[in-house]
Design a protein around this motif. Structure first.
Motif, PDB file in Angstrom:
ATOM      1  N   THR A  64      -4.296   6.871 -23.106  1.00 43.15           N
ATOM      2  CA  THR A  64      -4.445   8.443 -23.378  1.00 43.15           C
ATOM      3  C   THR A  64      -3.748   9.030 -22.211  1.00 43.15           C
ATOM      4  O   THR A  64      -3.036   9.832 -22.081  1.00 43.15           O
ATOM      5  N   TYR A  90       4.316  10.925 -24.877  1.00 44.01           N
ATOM      6  CA  TYR A  90       3.450  11.466 -23.659  1.00 44.01           C
ATOM      7  C   TYR A  90       4.248  12.336 -23.012  1.00 44.01           C
ATOM      8  O   TYR A  90       5.518  12.491 -22.963  1.00 44.01           O
ATOM      9  N   ASN A 110      -1.246  11.499 -23.263  1.00 42.18           N
ATOM     10  CA  ASN A 110      -0.684  11.755 -24.675  1.00 42.18           C
ATOM     11  C   ASN A 110      -1.000  13.087 -25.234  1.00 42.18           C
ATOM     12  O   ASN A 110      -2.177  13.380 -25.469  1.00 42.18           O
TER      13      ASN A 110
END
Length: 317
Positions: A64, A90, A110
């Motif tokens: 993440t 991203y 993310n």
């Protein structure tokens, strides 16, 4: 949900163009490392593979969050992100620093899970013993929302450990200034969730890291405004991210504020580790267990980086 956080020193990720404002001549076709498009593309593919693999087995997702250092510019970032799987979403935070070699830090997140609210770049002046300014990397800062929690991230790459460690005073000064920024955050929210990731060019056992960042040796000792560095235990148990003259070092670290360890908080620390999967290790006989570098001096090896990436897992309600 479990999220992977990662940090990776990607060893001189330069594009193939000559930037006359920086010392990047070695990483051009005419330079002594004969850097070219094929080698550049190969490195991008390898770095994206390493990052994409971290935490995949445990979470079934890409990281993440991750931080990078030793990247040259925005073009390199955009080229790298094109090598990720199609479902990667991203965003990134980056600014060209004043570093003489033109290498920077950057933060990636993310966008499916994290909403970026604010970012900044800590450009802290440091000076050589002769009083001349030394231009080093910025500390990249990002703040945003994960679920219902506000998170703060810092990505750093402190001055190198070389020549009888003449850069130690610079590292201490940068940490002192970073601590002032942390204090300003804690003044507004004593339970702030803060993550510091980077190449500290120092092992986590160094006393000045504890002193300047207000770290504690154990989770039980933590109080408001203090930090815990899980890398120290990894180092004690013989886990390393980089090797120099045959000696294992753990310069790459991820540090967490006290709030990640409080029971009942919506975002909690789970574990940290070194990502040293076999495909990242040097295949040469006698070098197994060490990072597969891109270069050894001017000799091209075709590997990933001279550092292993590091990671941590956090759990979000």
């Amino acid at each position: 949900m479990i999220h992977t956080l990662a940090f990776y020193n990607v060893e001189n990720l330069y594009d193939i163009s000559n930037d006359k404002k920086t010392l990047d001549d070695d990483f051009t076709f005419q330079g002594n490392r004969s850097w070219n498009l094929t080698r550049y593309q190969n490195k991008l593919i390898r770095i994206s593979k390493a990052i994409s693999s971290m935490g995949k087995e445990q979470t079934s997702n890409l990281p993440t969050f991750f931080g990078l250092c030793e990247i040259e510019n925005k073009k390199v970032i955009e080229d790298l992100l094109q090598k990720f799987p199609p479902d990667a979403n991203y965003g990134f935070v980056h600014l060209d620093s004043l570093d003489e070699r033109g290498i920077d830090t950057a933060f990636f997140y993310n966008k499916n899970y994290f909403t970026l609210e604010h970012y900044d770049f800590l450009r802290i002046p440091v000076y050589n013993s002769d009083g001349l300014r030394d231009f080093t990397r910025d500390i990249t800062y990002a703040k945003g929302i994960l679920g219902k929690s506000e998170l703060h991230f810092f990505v750093l790459h402190l001055p190198s450990k070389r020549e009888e460690d003449i850069n130690l005073p610079k590292r201490i000064h940068l940490l002192q200034e970073l601590r002032k920024k942390l204090n300003s955050i804690f003044d507004e929210d004593k339970n702030a969730h803060i993550v510091i990731m980077g190449d500290f060019n120092e092992n986590p056992s160094a006393s000045y890291l504890y002193q300047q960042l207000w770290c504690k040796k154990t989770i039980e000792e933590l109080s408001y405004g203090e930090l815990f560095n899980p890398s120290e235990e990894l180092y004690r148990k013989g886990s390393f991210s980089v090797f120099h003259s045959g000696r294992g070092l753990l310069f790459d670290q991820i540090i967490f504020s006290q709030s990640f360890f409080k029971k009942g908080n919506p975002v909690r620390f789970i574990k940290a580790g070194i990502f040293n999967a076999p495909f990242l290790q040097d295949p040469e006989r006698g070098k197994l267990g060490t990072p597969w570098r891109t270069y050894s001096g001017s000799r091209y090896l075709g590997g990933f980086s001279d550092h292993f990436p590091v990671y941590a897992f956090i759990e979000q309600d």
